[in-house]
Write an enzyme that holds these catalytic residues in place. Sequence first.
Site, mmCIF file in Angstrom:
data_model
loop_
_atom_site.group_PDB
_atom_site.id
_atom_site.type_symbol
_atom_site.label_atom_id
_atom_site.label_comp_id
_atom_site.label_asym_id
_atom_site.label_seq_id
_atom_site.Cartn_x
_atom_site.Cartn_y
_atom_site.Cartn_z
ATOM 1 N N CYS A 125 123.906 27.831 -11.450
ATOM 2 C CA CYS A 125 124.732 27.020 -12.527
ATOM 3 C C CYS A 125 125.140 25.824 -11.807
ATOM 4 C CB CYS A 125 125.592 27.961 -13.250
ATOM 5 S SG CYS A 125 126.939 28.389 -12.069
ATOM 6 N N CYS A 137 131.381 30.426 -12.824
ATOM 7 C CA CYS A 137 131.426 30.897 -14.044
ATOM 8 C C CYS A 137 130.300 31.766 -14.415
ATOM 9 C CB CYS A 137 131.632 29.754 -15.228
ATOM 10 S SG CYS A 137 133.242 28.965 -15.337
ATOM 11 N N ARG A 138 128.983 31.036 -14.537
ATOM 12 C CA ARG A 138 127.927 31.754 -15.188
ATOM 13 C C ARG A 138 127.220 32.456 -14.167
ATOM 14 N NH1 ARG A 138 125.581 26.444 -17.840
ATOM 15 N NH2 ARG A 138 126.912 25.770 -16.222
ATOM 16 N N SER A 139 126.732 31.872 -13.102
ATOM 17 C CA SER A 139 125.699 32.507 -12.152
ATOM 18 C C SER A 139 126.500 33.498 -11.274
ATOM 19 C CB SER A 139 125.173 31.566 -11.119
ATOM 20 O OG SER A 139 126.155 30.827 -10.412
ATOM 21 N N ASP A 192 127.694 26.298 -20.578
ATOM 22 C CA ASP A 192 128.704 26.114 -19.737
ATOM 23 C C ASP A 192 130.114 26.580 -20.529
ATOM 24 O OD1 ASP A 192 130.680 25.678 -17.938
ATOM 25 O OD2 ASP A 192 129.588 23.467 -17.494
ATOM 26 N N ASN A 232 128.897 27.699 -9.946
ATOM 27 C CA ASN A 232 128.915 28.775 -9.223
ATOM 28 C C ASN A 232 130.222 29.727 -9.004
ATOM 29 O OD1 ASN A 232 128.095 30.261 -6.021
ATOM 30 N ND2 ASN A 232 127.525 30.957 -7.830
#
Length: 172
Positions: free
Chosen positions: A20, A25-27, A136, A23
């Site tokens: 993402c 939040c999402r990944s 995001d 690195n």
Amino acid sequence: MTDSGVEPNAKPPASVLFVCLGNICRSPLAEGIFRRLLNETGLGKEIHVDSAGTGAWHVGGAPDTRSIETAARHGLDIAGQRARKVRDADFENFGLILAMDRSNRDTLLARAPASARNRIHLFMEHSLGISADVPDPYYGAGDGFEAVYRMLEEGSSALVEKLVAGRRSLSG
Ligand code: 4NP
């Protein structure tokens, strides 16, 4: 070579990198969710899982507290992860590189050597056949993280099912 006599290059990708922007939040959520699912299916030791960001703002930092809390609500501990930036070596080392959104996918494609471009995909497209971004959640309200978690869980489940089915047909 495996017991079943399958050639090594016929195996599923032995490594998956989730990417993402930050690195944090999402990944990191994707990494934690996917690793847990792999462990549950017995593939945990065979497939290396990692995550990275295309940006460097948070390098060395822990995941965002909202990601840590969302994961914890689902019984998953991602607090020990540390952010890193995508490295050139990642394009050689990972069999599958999954971007959370088109923007990060395009950043990866622009940076990757030609030999690695067919290993770079949009996460939702590759896992579920849906041409969608994992949005995001960084600047949004807290419930964005729960929505992200659900997308990642659904996509990761589909991905792991494919890996398991691939192995079954290979060893069948
Ligand atoms: P991520 O979210 O890409 O899911 O980790 C973000 C984290 C930080 C920033 C942007 C997105 N930032 O601009 O610092």
